[in-house]
Design an enzyme around this catalytic site. Structure first.
Site, mmCIF file in Angstrom:
data_model
loop_
_atom_site.group_PDB
_atom_site.id
_atom_site.type_symbol
_atom_site.label_atom_id
_atom_site.label_comp_id
_atom_site.label_asym_id
_atom_site.label_seq_id
_atom_site.Cartn_x
_atom_site.Cartn_y
_atom_site.Cartn_z
ATOM 1 N N LEU A 67 0.906 -1.201 0.020
ATOM 2 C CA LEU A 67 -0.013 -0.127 -0.148
ATOM 3 C C LEU A 67 0.774 1.235 -0.123
ATOM 4 O O LEU A 67 0.350 2.355 -0.487
ATOM 5 C CB LEU A 67 -1.222 0.208 1.077
ATOM 6 C CG LEU A 67 -1.996 -0.911 1.331
ATOM 7 C CD1 LEU A 67 -2.767 -1.029 2.518
ATOM 8 C CD2 LEU A 67 -2.992 -1.102 0.010
ATOM 9 N N GLY A 68 1.963 1.164 0.680
ATOM 10 C CA GLY A 68 3.107 2.283 0.695
ATOM 11 C C GLY A 68 3.904 2.074 1.755
ATOM 12 O O GLY A 68 4.365 0.992 2.197
ATOM 13 N N ALA A 69 4.836 3.279 1.942
ATOM 14 C CA ALA A 69 5.858 3.182 2.883
ATOM 15 C C ALA A 69 5.975 4.528 3.437
ATOM 16 O O ALA A 69 5.904 5.564 2.907
ATOM 17 C CB ALA A 69 7.284 2.639 2.010
ATOM 18 N N GLY A 70 6.584 4.448 4.717
ATOM 19 C CA GLY A 70 6.823 5.943 5.269
ATOM 20 C C GLY A 70 8.306 5.407 6.056
ATOM 21 O O GLY A 70 8.948 4.673 5.782
ATOM 22 N N GLY A 71 8.582 6.650 6.740
ATOM 23 C CA GLY A 71 9.809 6.693 7.508
ATOM 24 C C GLY A 71 9.978 5.549 8.589
ATOM 25 O O GLY A 71 10.938 4.994 9.055
ATOM 26 N N LYS A 113 1.222 -2.594 9.054
ATOM 27 C CA LYS A 113 2.319 -1.541 9.016
ATOM 28 C C LYS A 113 3.544 -2.702 9.776
ATOM 29 O O LYS A 113 3.495 -3.204 10.722
ATOM 30 C CB LYS A 113 2.337 -0.427 9.650
ATOM 31 C CG LYS A 113 3.581 0.217 9.892
ATOM 32 C CD LYS A 113 3.694 1.705 10.304
ATOM 33 C CE LYS A 113 3.529 2.371 8.852
ATOM 34 N NZ LYS A 113 3.754 3.692 8.834
ATOM 35 N N GLN A 168 7.309 -0.406 6.251
ATOM 36 C CA GLN A 168 6.366 -0.543 5.008
ATOM 37 C C GLN A 168 4.815 -1.077 5.438
ATOM 38 O O GLN A 168 4.699 -1.612 6.344
ATOM 39 C CB GLN A 168 6.863 -1.919 4.227
ATOM 40 C CG GLN A 168 6.368 -2.258 2.940
ATOM 41 C CD GLN A 168 6.649 -1.162 1.765
ATOM 42 O OE1 GLN A 168 7.722 -0.573 1.595
ATOM 43 N NE2 GLN A 168 5.471 -0.585 1.343
ATOM 44 N N VAL A 169 3.907 -0.412 4.455
ATOM 45 C CA VAL A 169 2.335 -0.914 4.964
ATOM 46 C C VAL A 169 2.060 -1.967 3.692
ATOM 47 O O VAL A 169 2.306 -1.473 2.464
ATOM 48 C CB VAL A 169 1.736 0.508 4.937
ATOM 49 C CG1 VAL A 169 0.329 -0.109 5.044
ATOM 50 C CG2 VAL A 169 2.337 1.645 5.826
ATOM 51 N N ASP A 180 2.525 13.341 11.789
ATOM 52 C CA ASP A 180 2.797 13.360 10.230
ATOM 53 C C ASP A 180 1.726 13.362 9.354
ATOM 54 O O ASP A 180 1.460 12.502 8.452
ATOM 55 C CB ASP A 180 3.675 11.960 9.895
ATOM 56 C CG ASP A 180 4.209 11.954 8.467
ATOM 57 O OD1 ASP A 180 4.336 13.216 8.002
ATOM 58 O OD2 ASP A 180 4.315 10.962 7.914
#
Length: 659
Positions: free
Chosen positions: A21-25, A43, A28-29, A137
């Site tokens: 689905l996406g990534a953040g700091g 996550k 990974q999601v 965030d």
């Protein structure tokens, strides 16, 4: 959404993973499926964070807080395992595009859609803050535009403000284009920081661009800290609301309830005061953060130094190494503050023990028809709470069950409350006209009804033996508790009184003087004889009107609070202030010692109750969750339950906390 990569896990806990689905700091999601076939967002924390034991402890605390986050406009946390390798967190999967995707594909939202978005996101943030979290965030990529309303997602770097900074001193995690100034400066952001980010998100939704957009991260940082936002072509109400959210000073940003219920009432921000509005992290005092847990204390002398502390010049170094310009303005990164000569500062000294941080309410007390509560009292056995306000009623509740015990009507505007030591009588003051009323607490029967003077009494306290009631405003007075007969008075020259308290042995009465129109003996604590009200001394040091006074259980110290945003602790033998505790930009409305004398509590205008260690002045807890400024507080005799009331508009709620 994209397919799983070759190295991605296929299963986390009981959840099968199907896509990215996406990534953040922080990690990974993935899109996952629960054993029952429901879609979830999983996550998975990055390895470099998972190996940090400090991070794991903080992550576990945040997971517990995030589990309690309610509200329609957040993605609910449904499962987590902070002890797993790697740690993971699961939220409900909300189908829909992100706000960033919607604006990129279809352009800015129309004004009505932005107004609806503002109300929805404010409601979601309020639910997050009520559980002791700060998102940190909020950005267009973390807002899902679901068919039935927006959802705030990604608690990956949400901060419970009793936690340590994620990596090291003066390091910021987040997305620069949507960071508040205080977060950019490396401080631990409170709820006003999320309000600033909300303003950035709404500006993006309304205009298609961020309010501080620039071609490099250093330029964005400069604009966030020093320049006004770009808000071109917005309708007046939207421009006012968003500009108010983007004020540099966190204490001047609007409250979330205004954004939810009355956004049209928010006025354009006035020009900021002259001088630096964002002090260096070494400056004295704190910012106006509703949940900032680094309130500093200052020892004697009693009067704090005048004028702002100097602000040291700092340079900004972006990224890890020598990266000084990044084209992608929304890339999360770390921001390091350095010395003015460009060299990284020496490691800071070992931090003081961290405070307990935010404490959410354990419950609340309400009653039909009660709209305003400004006074509260608790019986000496801790079983009964009484509260009253403008509704001309006093309500009594059972603390353990929350059940309404009785309602006393025709009380007039209740401006003060006090239980007798045995809990059998309840004294109240009526302001229109000025009356002292004493009620039978068990039946609600009126036992005493006497004129108290031209004005109602602003504060009441029983003597330890229960025979005398001390009352204040505009002068100090003593009344016979059984008959209401006046026993003694002390002329304060109509300078006004907001607080009065008996010492534990009954020998002294402390009076907190308002200093109305600078009339003498204003802005002082008057110490009077407990039987005759003859003057025994005074305490001088507050620079504005006194709002609260309280004796320590041993009678050796006194706490006083004031509109000068301080709590002062006095040694009564020497008549000197031994500690001055600053509450940042929050006006302190009331103060109390804990029953064992180890802590001092303060009701604050920023909707918090703060608790400091009385011996050291270190902040140990911040009670959050009351919907308006807290005006009065009361404690059970074991000190484990705190009750708070107050507000400038209708909210007939007594908020309870377990401490």
């Amino acid at each position: 959404m994209e397919p799983l990569h070759p190295g991605d896990p296929r299963r986390i806990g009981p959840y099968e993973l199907e896509a990215r689905l996406g990534a953040g700091g922080m990690g990974q999601v993935f899109l996952g499926v629960s054993p029952g076939g429901r879609g979830v967002a999983v996550k998975v924390i990055r390895a470099e964070h998972a190996e940090d034991e400090r991070f794991r402890r903080r992550f576990a605390r945040e997971v517990e807080a995030a589990r309690r986050v309610g509200g329609f406009h957040t993605a609910q946390v449904v499962d987590a395992d902070p002890e797993a390798d790697p740690p993971w967190l699961v939220t409900a999967f909300v189908p829909g595009s992100t706000l960033r995707e919607v604006v990129a594909e279809h352009g800015p939202l129309d004004p009505d859609a932005v107004r609806a978005l503002a109300a929805g996101l404010a409601e979601g943030l309020a639910a997050i803050h009520a559980c002791g979290l700060v998102h940190r965030d909020l950005k267009p990529g973390n807002v899902i535009m679901a068919a039935d309303g927006p959802r705030i997602i990604d608690f990956g770097i949400a901060l419970a403000t009793d936690a340590t900074v994620l990596t090291s001193h003066n390091v910021v995690v987040g997305t620069y284009a949507y960071m508040s100034p205080e977060q950019v400066l490396g401080e631990m952001p409170g709820p006003p920081g999320d309000v600033f980010s909300l303003g950035c998100v709404l500006a993006y939704a309304a205009t298609g661009g961020g309010p501080f957009d620039a071609t490099s991260i250093p330029a964005i940082v400069h604009r966030v800290l020093h320049e006004e936002p770009d808000l071109p072509g917005l309708p007046g109400d939207l421009s006012n609301m968003i500009a108010a959210c983007l004020v540099k000073d966190p204490g001047r940003r609007p409250a979330l309830d205004a954004l939810i219920s009355a956004p049209q009432s928010i006025e354009a921000p006035a020009p900021a005061p002259a001088g630096p509005s964002l002090p260096d992290d070494d400056a004295v005092g704190t910012h106006a953060n509703a949940t900032r847990v680094a309130t500093r204390q200052q020892d004697a002398p009693a009067v704090a130094p005048a004028g702002p502390a100097p602000v040291r010049r700092r340079a900004l170094l972006i990224g890890a190494g020598a990266v000084t310009a990044v084209a992608a303005a929304a890339v999360p990164a770390a921001l390091f503050l350095t010395r003015g000569d460009g060299r990284q500062e020496a490691a800071p000294p070992a931090p003081a023990p961290r405070p307990k941080g935010l404490v959410s309410p354990s419950g609340s007390l309400t009653a039909p028809g009660v709209k305003t509560l400004n006074e509260v009292a608790i019986t000496a056995d801790g079983r009964t709470v009484a509260a009253g306000g403008l509704d001309s009623t006093i309500t009594l509740w059972d603390v353990a069950t929350g059940r309404v015990l009785r309602t006393i009507e025709k009380t007039g505007w209740v401006s003060a409350l006090a239980f007798s030591p045995d809990g059998r009588s309840l004294a109240s003051s009526c302001s229109t006209p000025g009356l002292l009323l004493v009620w039978d607490a068990a039946t609600g029967r009126l036992k005493v009804n006497v004129r108290s003077g031209e004005f109602g009494l602003n504060s009441l306290d029983y003597s330890p033996d229960g025979r005398t009631i001390a009352g204040a405003n505009p002068d100090a007075r003593l009344f016979d508790a059984a008959t209401g007969r006046g026993l003694a008075s002390f002329d304060l020259r109509h300078s006004g009184v907001n607080a009065i308290a008996y010492s534990p042995d009954g020998g002294l009465v402390a009076v907190g003087v308002d200093g109305y129109h600078d009339k003498p003996p204003g802005k002082t604590v008057q110490l009077l004889d407990g039987r005759t009200l003859r003057k025994r001394g005074q305490l001088v040091g507050h620079t504005s009107n006194l709002t609260g006074v309280a004796f320590s259980p041993d009678g050796k110290r006194l706490a006083s609070s004031g509109a000068d945003k301080t709590v002062r602790l006095w040694d009564l033998a020497s008549r000197r202030a031994v500690r001055v505790i600053k509450a940042g930009e929050a006006t302190v409305k009331d103060t109390r010692f804990s029953p064992d004398g180890s802590s001092v509590l303060a009701a604050c205008s920023d909707r918090t109750i703060r608790i400091w260690n009385a011996a050291t002045g270190v902040l140990t807890a911040t009670l959050v969750g009351h919907s308006q400024p807290v005006e009065r507080i009361a404690l059970t005799p074991d000190g484990r339950t705190v009750a708070g009331v107050g507000g400038t508009k209708a909210d007939g709620t007594v908020t309870l906390w377990k401490v």
